[in-house]
Every structure is written in C-alpha cells, then in structure tokens.
Design a protein around this motif. Structure first.
Motif, short mmCIF file in Angstrom:
data_model
loop_
_atom_site.label_atom_id
_atom_site.label_comp_id
_atom_site.label_asym_id
_atom_site.label_seq_id
_atom_site.Cartn_x
_atom_site.Cartn_y
_atom_site.Cartn_z
N GLN A 257 19.64 -19.26 54.64
CA GLN A 257 20.28 -19.62 55.89
C GLN A 257 19.48 -20.69 56.63
O GLN A 257 20.02 -21.65 57.17
CB GLN A 257 20.41 -18.40 56.80
CG GLN A 257 21.34 -17.32 56.30
CD GLN A 257 21.37 -16.11 57.22
OE1 GLN A 257 21.89 -15.08 56.85
NE2 GLN A 257 20.83 -16.23 58.43
N LYS B 82 27.17 -9.24 68.71
CA LYS B 82 26.67 -10.58 68.39
C LYS B 82 25.62 -10.53 67.29
O LYS B 82 24.76 -9.64 67.26
CB LYS B 82 26.09 -11.23 69.65
CG LYS B 82 27.13 -11.59 70.69
CD LYS B 82 26.50 -12.33 71.86
CE LYS B 82 27.55 -12.72 72.90
NZ LYS B 82 26.94 -13.43 74.05
N TYR B 83 25.68 -11.50 66.40
CA TYR B 83 24.80 -11.53 65.23
C TYR B 83 23.32 -11.53 65.62
O TYR B 83 22.52 -10.79 65.06
CB TYR B 83 25.12 -12.77 64.39
CG TYR B 83 24.22 -12.96 63.19
CD1 TYR B 83 24.24 -12.07 62.13
CD2 TYR B 83 23.35 -14.05 63.12
CE1 TYR B 83 23.43 -12.24 61.02
CE2 TYR B 83 22.54 -14.24 62.02
CZ TYR B 83 22.57 -13.33 60.97
OH TYR B 83 21.76 -13.50 59.88
N ARG B 84 22.97 -12.34 66.57
CA ARG B 84 21.56 -12.44 66.95
C ARG B 84 21.02 -11.12 67.48
O ARG B 84 19.88 -10.73 67.19
CB ARG B 84 21.36 -13.56 67.97
CG ARG B 84 21.76 -14.93 67.46
CD ARG B 84 21.38 -16.03 68.43
NE ARG B 84 21.98 -17.31 68.05
CZ ARG B 84 21.60 -18.48 68.53
NH1 ARG B 84 20.62 -18.55 69.42
NH2 ARG B 84 22.20 -19.59 68.15
N ASP B 85 21.83 -10.40 68.27
CA ASP B 85 21.42 -9.10 68.79
C ASP B 85 21.24 -8.09 67.65
O ASP B 85 20.29 -7.30 67.65
CB ASP B 85 22.45 -8.57 69.79
CG ASP B 85 22.47 -9.37 71.08
OD1 ASP B 85 21.44 -9.98 71.42
OD2 ASP B 85 23.53 -9.39 71.74
N GLN C 107 15.93 -15.41 66.04
CA GLN C 107 15.99 -14.01 65.63
C GLN C 107 15.94 -13.86 64.11
O GLN C 107 15.29 -12.95 63.58
CB GLN C 107 17.26 -13.35 66.18
CG GLN C 107 17.26 -13.14 67.69
CD GLN C 107 17.64 -14.38 68.48
OE1 GLN C 107 17.88 -15.45 67.91
NE2 GLN C 107 17.71 -14.25 69.79
N VAL D 241 28.69 -14.24 59.01
CA VAL D 241 28.44 -15.20 60.09
C VAL D 241 28.64 -16.62 59.59
O VAL D 241 28.19 -16.98 58.50
CB VAL D 241 27.01 -15.02 60.64
CG1 VAL D 241 26.73 -16.04 61.74
CG2 VAL D 241 26.84 -13.61 61.18
N ASN E 269 28.52 -19.49 62.05
CA ASN E 269 27.89 -20.45 62.96
C ASN E 269 26.49 -20.82 62.46
O ASN E 269 25.60 -19.97 62.41
CB ASN E 269 27.79 -19.87 64.37
CG ASN E 269 27.34 -20.91 65.39
OD1 ASN E 269 26.70 -21.89 65.06
ND2 ASN E 269 27.68 -20.67 66.65
N LYS F 98 24.06 -22.35 63.85
CA LYS F 98 23.00 -22.10 64.83
C LYS F 98 22.57 -20.64 64.83
O LYS F 98 21.40 -20.33 65.00
CB LYS F 98 23.47 -22.52 66.23
CG LYS F 98 23.61 -24.03 66.41
CD LYS F 98 23.97 -24.37 67.84
CE LYS F 98 24.06 -25.89 68.03
NZ LYS F 98 24.40 -26.26 69.44
N ASP F 99 23.54 -19.73 64.63
CA ASP F 99 23.19 -18.31 64.53
C ASP F 99 22.41 -18.03 63.26
O ASP F 99 21.44 -17.26 63.26
CB ASP F 99 24.47 -17.45 64.53
CG ASP F 99 25.09 -17.35 65.92
OD1 ASP F 99 24.37 -17.57 66.90
OD2 ASP F 99 26.31 -17.07 66.00
N SER G 219 18.81 -19.12 63.70
CA SER G 219 18.29 -18.79 65.01
C SER G 219 16.87 -18.23 64.95
O SER G 219 16.36 -17.84 63.90
CB SER G 219 19.20 -17.77 65.69
OG SER G 219 19.20 -16.54 64.98
N SER H 210 24.74 -10.72 57.66
CA SER H 210 24.57 -12.17 57.57
C SER H 210 25.71 -12.84 56.84
O SER H 210 26.06 -13.99 57.14
CB SER H 210 23.25 -12.48 56.86
OG SER H 210 22.14 -12.03 57.61
#
Length: 349
Positions: A154, A45-48, A107, A97, A99, A101-102, A105, A94
């Motif tokens: 972003q 997952k991008y945020r992780d 993060q 991605v 989304n 929201k991601d 985010s 980046s």
C-alpha cells in the motif's frame, strides 16, 4: 565520487496446527475484547480501525511474552491462533479500501512498524520454546509478515514492498532501499520495565516514522543525526541529575544507558550506509551526497568528545556491556568522521 564507508508451542495435542492459508478459526468478535469490538463497530473509518488493530497487536505481544515466560501452554496456543486470525482481519480491512491517502496514511505506517517489532518478538520467543512447538510460532509469524507485506505494498508499491519484506541481515555497504532499518530477523526485541517493546536498534516509533517519511538523503541524514544527538543529550541529563522539564513525557524515559549508546551507534552507522548506497547506485545527486557529508562531518566532530565521559560512566558503574558498546560507538564515529572527510575530497590517510 571517491566515497565508500565500508562496504519469528504448541501443536496437535492441544489444537490442530495453524494453517498458513487465509482460513481462520475465530470470528472477529472472538479475537477482540468486548471493548475493542465495540470500538471497531462504532468507528468504520479505515484509519481508526487500523489504529485499533495496532493497539490490539501491541497488547497481545505483551501477553504472549508473559504466557511463554510462565509456560502457560494453553493460553499461548490460544493467543497464537488469535494473532493469526487478527492478521487475517487486518488484511481484509485493507482490501476494502480504495482511497490512496488512507492506504498510505500515518496509521498504516505505524501498524507496519508494530508488526515488524512483533515479528522480532515472535522469533525471540520461538527460540525459547520446545523444538516441537516452534513451527507454530513460525506459521503465526508468517501470517504477520504477510500482513506487513500487504501494508508495505500500500505504502510503496509492489516491487519495493517485495524488497522491503525480504528477510535478510543487512551487510555493511548495502542498504534497505525503503527505510534503512533492520529486517525482522536481524535482532531480537526486548520488553522494558513499562512493558513496552523496544526495537533492536532502540529507535522510538516516532523516529521510525520520521525515517520512513524522509526519503531524500539529506533529510534522512538529519533524522539520524537528531536521533544520535537526542541520546547524547539524555545521557548527559541523567549524568548531571537534571529533571525532565518538558511538558510531554520523556520518550527515552525507560531506555537504559546501553540502549541509548546502542541507538547512537546505529544512527551513525545508518548514515554511512545510506550515503554509501546513494553513491554506489547513483540514486542521489552529487550535490545531495556532498551536503549530507558536510552535515555528518560537522556534527560528528561535536559528538565524538561527548562519548568520552560516557566511557568513564561505564567504568564507574562497572558496566562491561555499556563499556563495550561505547567503544563500538567511538569506533563507528571515527570511521564516519574519516569517511566524510575523504568523501569531501581530502586525501585518504
């Protein structure tokens, strides 16, 4: 409205010079530690992964400072190249991605803050390196700045990201339209006893996030007032030798008296600059500006008396730097008090 307050050592003999373009010398598994790479592979997952990159940048910033201080040239050279490569891989992550929201985010915002601090560190270290090696620091810092601009795009969009990433020293009466924070070139960062990096204005990461997340003038003013108040409360707690009683770790535990007075002064100054900018460019309603002035005036009257005991503390400690910073904080507070009163309609004295 009658209100204005005031108006980023090594080169050819060690390795080929770093290149500004996107080509990198390392694969990702060479840049990360074995544990970091295992975590990267296990968490797609991008945020992780953005969180992983932030922690990786943080650890390497501490290493870089240590290598430079010890004059470990080969280790410094290798780490500069890996930081350059790490920037490339974070930007590549980046680019894949979609989304929104991601992309916007928490993060991502945390990584942007960490990059800004790391760029400050790069500029600090560059100044201590031999002249012939400084270009390599600049090139690595530019790679970090390019990644930071990608993240800002972003979060805020192309036009605003370009404005935020402009590297200039803010002047009194002007404002950074995104976060009201200093640019990477404004001041140097410092390393505390715990090894943490502190920003030039001594705000915490969480405080930076709150500033970024609160774009409305009145809400942002509240954040800066909270920052100012927290520093006065922590200084009073230490002066009175009281224990920290909350369950969570004290976020100001490694900050010195000077750090906290400095942060107080920066917070009050930021309020004035924010209100100035909103009034000059008419990007807030007169009602919001007036409400912000009322909040400032009420709280600054509570803050000013709390500064006097800190002056005596500086005298008792024979701390000249703290004393000078306290005088600056008092002057800023008085300007804020008078400016708020004038902005609310009182005749100028």
């Amino acid at each position: 409205m009658p209100f204005l307050f005031a108006t980023l050592f090594l080169t050819a003999n060690l390795f080929n010079p770093l290149q500004a373009e996107e080509e990198v010398d390392f694969c990702l598994h060479d840049v990360l530690t074995a544990r970091e790479f295992q975590k990267y592979q296990s968490k797609p997952k991008y945020r992780d992964r953005i969180d992983l990159f932030r922690n990786a940048f943080d650890r390497r910033a501490n290493l870089l400072r240590r290598y430079v201080q010890r004059k470990e040239i080969e280790k410094t050279a290798d780490l500069l190249r890996k930081l350059h490569a790490l920037s490339h891989y974070a930007a590549e992550e980046s680019s894949n991605v979609k989304n929104p929201k991601d992309l916007r985010s928490r993060q991502v915002k945390k990584l942007e803050i960490r990059l800004r601090k790391l760029i400050e560190t790069m500029n600090d270290l560059k100044s201590t390196a031999p002249f012939e090696y400084q270009d390599d620091f600049e090139i690595t810092a530019q790679a970090l700045q390019d990644l930071r601009k990608t993240l800002l795009t972003q979060i805020f969009g192309e036009a605003m990201a370009a404005l935020k990433s402009t590297r200039r020293e803010p002047k009194r009466g002007t404002i950074d339209l995104l976060t009201s924070l200093h640019s990477p070139a404004s001041e140097t960062s410092v390393e505390t006893r715990s090894g943490h990096l502190q920003s030039s204005d001594r705000f915490t990461d969480e405080e930076y996030l709150k500033i970024q997340e609160n774009q409305r003038l009145d809400k942002r003013v509240e954040v800066f007032l909270e920052i100012a108040q927290s520093r006065l409360e922590e200084i009073r707690r230490r002066r009175e030798n009281k224990e920290w009683e909350k369950d969570e770790e004290n976020p100001l535990g490694f900050y010195t008296y000077w750090d906290m007075v400095h942060a107080y002064q920066k917070a009050i100054d930021a309020i004035m600059i924010n209100i100035d900018e909103k009034a000059i460019y008419k990007i807030a309603s007169e009602k919001d500006i007036r409400n912000s002035l009322k909040k400032l005036y009420k709280r600054i009257q509570e803050f000013i008396p709390q500064l006097e005991p800190i002056k005596q503390l500086a005298i008792d400690l024979q701390d000249e730097a703290l004393y000078k910073e306290l005088i600056k904080a008092q002057e800023t507070s008085i300007i804020a008090q008078k400016g708020a009163l004038y902005g609310l309609g009182a005749p100028e004295q």
